[in-house]
Design a protein around this motif. Structure first.
Motif, PDB file in Angstrom:
ATOM      1  N   LEU A   1      -8.538   5.863  -5.736  1.00  0.00           N
ATOM      2  CA  LEU A   1      -7.089   5.990  -5.615  1.00  0.00           C
ATOM      3  C   LEU A   1      -6.566   5.387  -4.312  1.00  0.00           C
ATOM      4  O   LEU A   1      -5.424   4.909  -4.257  1.00  0.00           O
ATOM      5  N   LYS A   2      -7.388   5.386  -3.255  1.00  0.00           N
ATOM      6  CA  LYS A   2      -6.971   4.764  -1.995  1.00  0.00           C
ATOM      7  C   LYS A   2      -6.650   3.285  -2.202  1.00  0.00           C
ATOM      8  O   LYS A   2      -5.676   2.761  -1.649  1.00  0.00           O
TER       9      LYS A   2
ATOM     10  N   TYR B   1      -2.538  -0.927  -2.748  1.00  0.00           N
ATOM     11  CA  TYR B   1      -1.897  -2.014  -3.496  1.00  0.00           C
ATOM     12  C   TYR B   1      -0.420  -1.706  -3.734  1.00  0.00           C
ATOM     13  O   TYR B   1       0.452  -2.588  -3.617  1.00  0.00           O
ATOM     14  N   TYR B   2      -0.114  -0.446  -4.059  1.00  0.00           N
ATOM     15  CA  TYR B   2       1.280  -0.048  -4.293  1.00  0.00           C
ATOM     16  C   TYR B   2       2.130  -0.239  -3.040  1.00  0.00           C
ATOM     17  O   TYR B   2       3.288  -0.642  -3.116  1.00  0.00           O
ATOM     18  N   ARG B   3       1.548   0.021  -1.864  1.00  0.00           N
ATOM     19  CA  ARG B   3       2.290  -0.086  -0.608  1.00  0.00           C
ATOM     20  C   ARG B   3       2.434  -1.521  -0.117  1.00  0.00           C
ATOM     21  O   ARG B   3       3.433  -1.877   0.493  1.00  0.00           O
ATOM     22  N   THR B   4       1.405  -2.355  -0.355  1.00  0.00           N
ATOM     23  CA  THR B   4       1.379  -3.695   0.245  1.00  0.00           C
ATOM     24  C   THR B   4       1.472  -4.828  -0.764  1.00  0.00           C
ATOM     25  O   THR B   4       1.757  -5.966  -0.392  1.00  0.00           O
ATOM     26  N   GLY B   5       1.181  -4.536  -2.034  1.00  0.00           N
ATOM     27  CA  GLY B   5       1.144  -5.592  -3.036  1.00  0.00           C
ATOM     28  C   GLY B   5      -0.138  -6.404  -2.999  1.00  0.00           C
ATOM     29  O   GLY B   5      -0.237  -7.452  -3.653  1.00  0.00           O
ATOM     30  N   LYS B   6      -1.145  -5.942  -2.251  1.00  0.00           N
ATOM     31  CA  LYS B   6      -2.417  -6.654  -2.135  1.00  0.00           C
ATOM     32  C   LYS B   6      -3.571  -5.718  -2.480  1.00  0.00           C
ATOM     33  O   LYS B   6      -3.549  -4.543  -2.140  1.00  0.00           O
ATOM     34  N   TRP B   7      -4.572  -6.284  -3.159  1.00  0.00           N
ATOM     35  CA  TRP B   7      -5.773  -5.523  -3.456  1.00  0.00           C
ATOM     36  C   TRP B   7      -6.757  -5.635  -2.297  1.00  0.00           C
ATOM     37  O   TRP B   7      -7.051  -6.737  -1.844  1.00  0.00           O
TER      38      TRP B   7
ATOM     39  N   GLY C   1      -6.659   6.943   4.892  1.00  0.00           N
ATOM     40  CA  GLY C   1      -5.928   6.562   3.687  1.00  0.00           C
ATOM     41  C   GLY C   1      -5.570   7.730   2.799  1.00  0.00           C
ATOM     42  O   GLY C   1      -5.983   8.871   3.006  1.00  0.00           O
ATOM     43  N   PHE C   2      -4.768   7.431   1.785  1.00  0.00           N
ATOM     44  CA  PHE C   2      -4.273   8.445   0.834  1.00  0.00           C
ATOM     45  C   PHE C   2      -4.940   8.222  -0.523  1.00  0.00           C
ATOM     46  O   PHE C   2      -4.930   7.114  -1.041  1.00  0.00           O
ATOM     47  N   PRO C   3      -5.501   9.286  -1.109  1.00  0.00           N
ATOM     48  CA  PRO C   3      -5.661  10.665  -0.624  1.00  0.00           C
ATOM     49  C   PRO C   3      -6.985  10.827   0.135  1.00  0.00           C
ATOM     50  O   PRO C   3      -7.857   9.973   0.056  1.00  0.00           O
ATOM     51  N   SER C   4      -7.111  11.925   0.849  1.00  0.00           N
ATOM     52  CA  SER C   4      -8.328  12.204   1.608  1.00  0.00           C
ATOM     53  C   SER C   4      -9.471  12.577   0.659  1.00  0.00           C
ATOM     54  O   SER C   4      -9.367  13.535  -0.104  1.00  0.00           O
TER      55      SER C   4
END
Length: 222
Positions: A22-23, A28-34, A44-47
């Protein structure tokens, strides 16, 4: 089906793996990059630490009872790990980040050269988690044992279902609560049938309790 003795171990490991995967998705959701480095990275999220110990504690509580001594031990252990993740480890990483920035600024401002090998070492500056990341791991750790239990119950009901459907009825899983009590209900021709109630008490309930050792009771609703 997971053996009862391995249930806490399997749920903890699955929670850890799920959190790490999930991290990558969240990044990817935050930056648009894998960036698949997040699959093995700390921070990172989630711990994943939080998800692992939460799943371990919950599975122990489900299996041994929430009033057992071993559940109390694992719960205290989990709180220590989560506190460490969002305080000790988090601020250790911040201290490393601050030190690295100070060394960089000194080099740029004064032209000093630091020859000691220790200054060439690459240190991680993301070691711990923000509070919201720990909470995210906590939620993942709660979900995995409950999902696994629901799947095990559904798999068992699938063995029974063809015989019930043959008589025009069906059985539905309504849910599994936090105390691992299973709630089911009859549908179709089985609703309100006295024979169905006898079949539940004498066969279906016993089969579920035998096949899914973690569940504590089976309740027929309706």
């Amino acid at each position: 089906m997971i053996p009862s003795s391995l249930y806490p171990l399997v749920t903890a490991l699955l929670s850890n793996i799920l959190a790490q995967v999930l991290k990558t998705v969240v990044y990817y959701y935050r930056t648009g990059k894998w960036d698949f480095h997040w699959v093995i990275a700390s921070g990172g999220f989630p711990s994943s630490h939080s998800s692992t110990v939460t799943a371990l504690s919950l599975s122990i509580g489900i299996q041994e009872g929430f009033d057992s001594a071993i559940f109390a031990v694992t719960t205290i252990f989990s709180f220590i790990v989560m506190y460490d993740a969002c305080h000790v480890r988090y601020y250790s990483g911040k201290n490393i980040e601050l030190t690295q920035q100070l060394v960089k600024d000194l080099r740029e401002m004064t032209g000093l050269h630091f020859d000691d090998p220790i200054y060439q070492e690459k240190l991680k500056n993301v070691l711990g988690h923000k509070f919201v990341e720990v909470i995210g791991g906590f939620v993942v750790g709660l979900a995995v044992p409950l999902i696994l239990d629901s799947k095990a119950v559904n798999d068992c009901l699938d063995k029974i279902r063809p015989y019930i459907q043959h008589d025009g009825g069906d059985i539905e899983l309504l849910g599994v609560d936090e105390f691992n009590v299973v709630y089911v209900s009859f549908k179709g021709a089985c609703q309100g049938c006295m024979m169905a109630s006898e079949d539940f008490s004498g066969g279906i309930k016993e089969l579920l309790l035998e096949e899914v050792p973690n569940i504590r009771d089976v309740v027929l609703v309706g």
